[in-house]
Scaffold this motif. Structure first.
Motif, PDB file in Angstrom:
ATOM      1  N   UNK A 278       0.576  -1.350   0.307  1.00 55.82           N
ATOM      2  CA  UNK A 278      -0.238  -0.073  -0.119  1.00 55.82           C
ATOM      3  C   UNK A 278       1.049   1.037  -0.101  1.00 55.82           C
ATOM      4  N   UNK A 279       0.700   2.432  -0.801  1.00 58.09           N
ATOM      5  CA  UNK A 279       1.813   3.269  -1.104  1.00 58.09           C
ATOM      6  C   UNK A 279       0.599   4.732  -1.187  1.00 58.09           C
ATOM      7  N   UNK A 280       1.274   5.693  -0.608  1.00 59.42           N
ATOM      8  CA  UNK A 280       0.370   6.612  -0.826  1.00 59.42           C
ATOM      9  C   UNK A 280       0.539   7.525  -2.520  1.00 59.42           C
ATOM     10  N   UNK A 281      -0.245   8.349  -2.348  1.00 62.52           N
ATOM     11  CA  UNK A 281      -0.175   9.360  -2.901  1.00 62.52           C
ATOM     12  C   UNK A 281       1.445   9.460  -3.744  1.00 62.52           C
ATOM     13  N   UNK A 282       1.756   9.501  -2.818  1.00 62.34           N
ATOM     14  CA  UNK A 282       3.598  10.350  -2.988  1.00 62.34           C
ATOM     15  C   UNK A 282       4.289   9.124  -3.721  1.00 62.34           C
ATOM     16  N   UNK A 283       3.286   7.995  -3.279  1.00 59.79           N
ATOM     17  CA  UNK A 283       4.587   6.551  -3.742  1.00 59.79           C
ATOM     18  C   UNK A 283       5.388   5.500  -2.372  1.00 59.79           C
ATOM     19  N   UNK A 284       5.420   6.576  -1.906  1.00 61.36           N
ATOM     20  CA  UNK A 284       5.690   6.053   0.267  1.00 61.36           C
ATOM     21  C   UNK A 284       5.011   4.614   0.756  1.00 61.36           C
ATOM     22  N   UNK A 285       5.138   3.687   0.901  1.00 62.78           N
ATOM     23  CA  UNK A 285       5.499   2.617   0.999  1.00 62.78           C
ATOM     24  C   UNK A 285       4.304   2.987   2.834  1.00 62.78           C
ATOM     25  N   UNK A 286       3.106   2.790   2.401  1.00 66.34           N
ATOM     26  CA  UNK A 286       2.473   2.770   4.058  1.00 66.34           C
ATOM     27  C   UNK A 286       2.360   1.455   4.456  1.00 66.34           C
ATOM     28  N   UNK A 287       2.034   0.634   4.468  1.00 69.05           N
ATOM     29  CA  UNK A 287       1.810  -0.266   5.145  1.00 69.05           C
ATOM     30  C   UNK A 287       2.345  -2.041   3.415  1.00 69.05           C
ATOM     31  N   UNK A 288       2.041  -3.648   4.338  1.00 72.01           N
ATOM     32  CA  UNK A 288       2.440  -4.486   3.220  1.00 72.01           C
ATOM     33  C   UNK A 288       2.226  -5.649   3.911  1.00 72.01           C
ATOM     34  N   UNK A 289       1.814  -6.303   3.008  1.00 73.76           N
ATOM     35  CA  UNK A 289       1.360  -7.758   3.732  1.00 73.76           C
ATOM     36  C   UNK A 289       2.301  -8.888   2.480  1.00 73.76           C
ATOM     37  N   UNK A 290       2.316  -9.848   3.246  1.00 73.37           N
ATOM     38  CA  UNK A 290       3.285 -10.855   2.995  1.00 73.37           C
ATOM     39  C   UNK A 290       2.449 -12.294   3.302  1.00 73.37           C
ATOM     40  N   UNK A 291       2.190 -12.859   2.771  1.00 73.62           N
ATOM     41  CA  UNK A 291       0.581 -14.549   3.120  1.00 73.62           C
ATOM     42  C   UNK A 291       0.947 -15.347   1.908  1.00 73.62           C
ATOM     43  N   UNK A 292       1.455 -16.836   3.273  1.00 70.73           N
ATOM     44  CA  UNK A 292       1.060 -17.937   2.247  1.00 70.73           C
ATOM     45  C   UNK A 292       0.351 -18.693   2.429  1.00 70.73           C
ATOM     46  N   UNK A 293      -0.367 -19.590   1.312  1.00 66.77           N
ATOM     47  CA  UNK A 293      -1.764 -20.134   1.000  1.00 66.77           C
ATOM     48  C   UNK A 293      -1.448 -21.546  -0.261  1.00 66.77           C
ATOM     49  N   UNK A 294      -1.778 -21.719   0.589  1.00 67.12           N
ATOM     50  CA  UNK A 294      -2.853 -23.228   0.025  1.00 67.12           C
ATOM     51  C   UNK A 294      -2.589 -23.450  -1.723  1.00 67.12           C
ATOM     52  N   UNK A 295      -1.812 -23.576  -2.338  1.00 73.08           N
ATOM     53  CA  UNK A 295      -1.820 -23.251  -3.912  1.00 73.08           C
ATOM     54  C   UNK A 295      -3.300 -23.729  -4.515  1.00 73.08           C
ATOM     55  N   UNK A 296      -3.441 -22.563  -5.313  1.00 71.43           N
ATOM     56  CA  UNK A 296      -4.942 -23.027  -5.772  1.00 71.43           C
ATOM     57  C   UNK A 296      -4.584 -23.954  -6.851  1.00 71.43           C
ATOM     58  N   UNK A 297      -6.201 -24.312  -7.643  1.00 65.14           N
ATOM     59  CA  UNK A 297      -6.132 -24.764  -8.841  1.00 65.14           C
ATOM     60  C   UNK A 297      -4.627 -24.174 -10.164  1.00 65.14           C
ATOM     61  N   UNK A 298      -4.987 -23.297 -10.107  1.00 62.72           N
ATOM     62  CA  UNK A 298      -4.707 -22.135 -11.142  1.00 62.72           C
ATOM     63  C   UNK A 298      -4.652 -21.179 -11.157  1.00 62.72           C
ATOM     64  N   UNK A 299      -3.040 -20.344 -11.960  1.00 57.41           N
ATOM     65  CA  UNK A 299      -2.536 -19.231 -11.648  1.00 57.41           C
ATOM     66  C   UNK A 299      -4.364 -17.682 -11.722  1.00 57.41           C
ATOM     67  N   UNK A 300      -4.717 -18.022 -12.318  1.00 60.72           N
ATOM     68  CA  UNK A 300      -6.559 -17.627 -12.350  1.00 60.72           C
ATOM     69  C   UNK A 300      -6.721 -18.036 -11.024  1.00 60.72           C
ATOM     70  N   UNK A 301      -7.338 -18.428 -10.751  1.00 62.77           N
ATOM     71  CA  UNK A 301      -7.875 -18.377  -9.064  1.00 62.77           C
ATOM     72  C   UNK A 301      -6.506 -18.113  -8.131  1.00 62.77           C
ATOM     73  N   UNK A 302      -5.751 -18.230  -8.371  1.00 61.68           N
ATOM     74  CA  UNK A 302      -4.669 -17.469  -7.380  1.00 61.68           C
ATOM     75  C   UNK A 302      -4.557 -15.640  -7.658  1.00 61.68           C
ATOM     76  N   UNK A 303      -4.777 -15.197  -8.630  1.00 59.83           N
ATOM     77  CA  UNK A 303      -4.360 -14.119  -9.359  1.00 59.83           C
ATOM     78  C   UNK A 303      -5.839 -13.432  -8.596  1.00 59.83           C
TER      79      UNK A 303
END
Length: 146
Positions: A14-39
């Motif tokens: 998540x960035x603000x209007x100036x492009x500065x990083x405001x927050x970030x999230x990194x999460x592992x999940x079970x691999x879905x059946x397709x790349x489309x579902x993952x996206x």
């Protein structure tokens, strides 16, 4: 998605209007059946994270042209992800202003760096009001200067 395991990594910046990083999230999940579902799942988590942070306006960027077009045009016919897309439309309706924008995978080094971190980290990591130093340099390089 991590080819060597049955897991995948969702990452959100998540960035603000100036492009500065405001927050970030990194999460592992079970691999879905397709790349489309993952996206679709990754986009839903980005919208959810934005709402959890209390933001009312957002531009969502993703590297799945199919999912972004579906969200932008509100037309999607794939039964495997249609319910996820509808969920994203519903959640994003809580935002005052929103847009969905396609970005090429090569142009998003922040996401790549967070993916590497997710591969070897706890199931969920969240950073508020700052971004880890090893990720910060990518936040600045990915933001377009107008």
């Amino acid at each position: 998605m991590f080819p060597e395991s049955d897991q995948a990594g969702i990452r959100v910046v998540v960035r603000n209007q100036a492009g500065q990083g405001m927050a970030a999230l990194s999460k592992r999940i079970q691999k879905p059946n397709s790349a489309e579902i993952f996206e679709a799942l990754a986009t839903r988590r980005a919208v959810q994270f934005t709402l959890e942070l209390g933001f009312k306006q957002s531009v969502f960027e993703g590297d799945s042209e199919v999912i972004i077009k579906a969200l932008d045009n509100e037309v999607f016919s794939s039964p495997s992800v249609g319910h996820i897309v509808k969920d994203i439309w519903s959640m994003s309706g809580l935002l005052q202003i929103k847009s969905f924008s396609y970005v090429r995978r090569q142009g998003n080094s922040v996401v790549h760096a967070l993916t590497q971190r997710a591969r070897f980290s706890f199931p969920v990591l969240v950073w508020m009001e700052n971004v880890p130093l090893d990720i910060l340099r990518f936040v600045s390089s990915d933001f377009p200067s107008f």
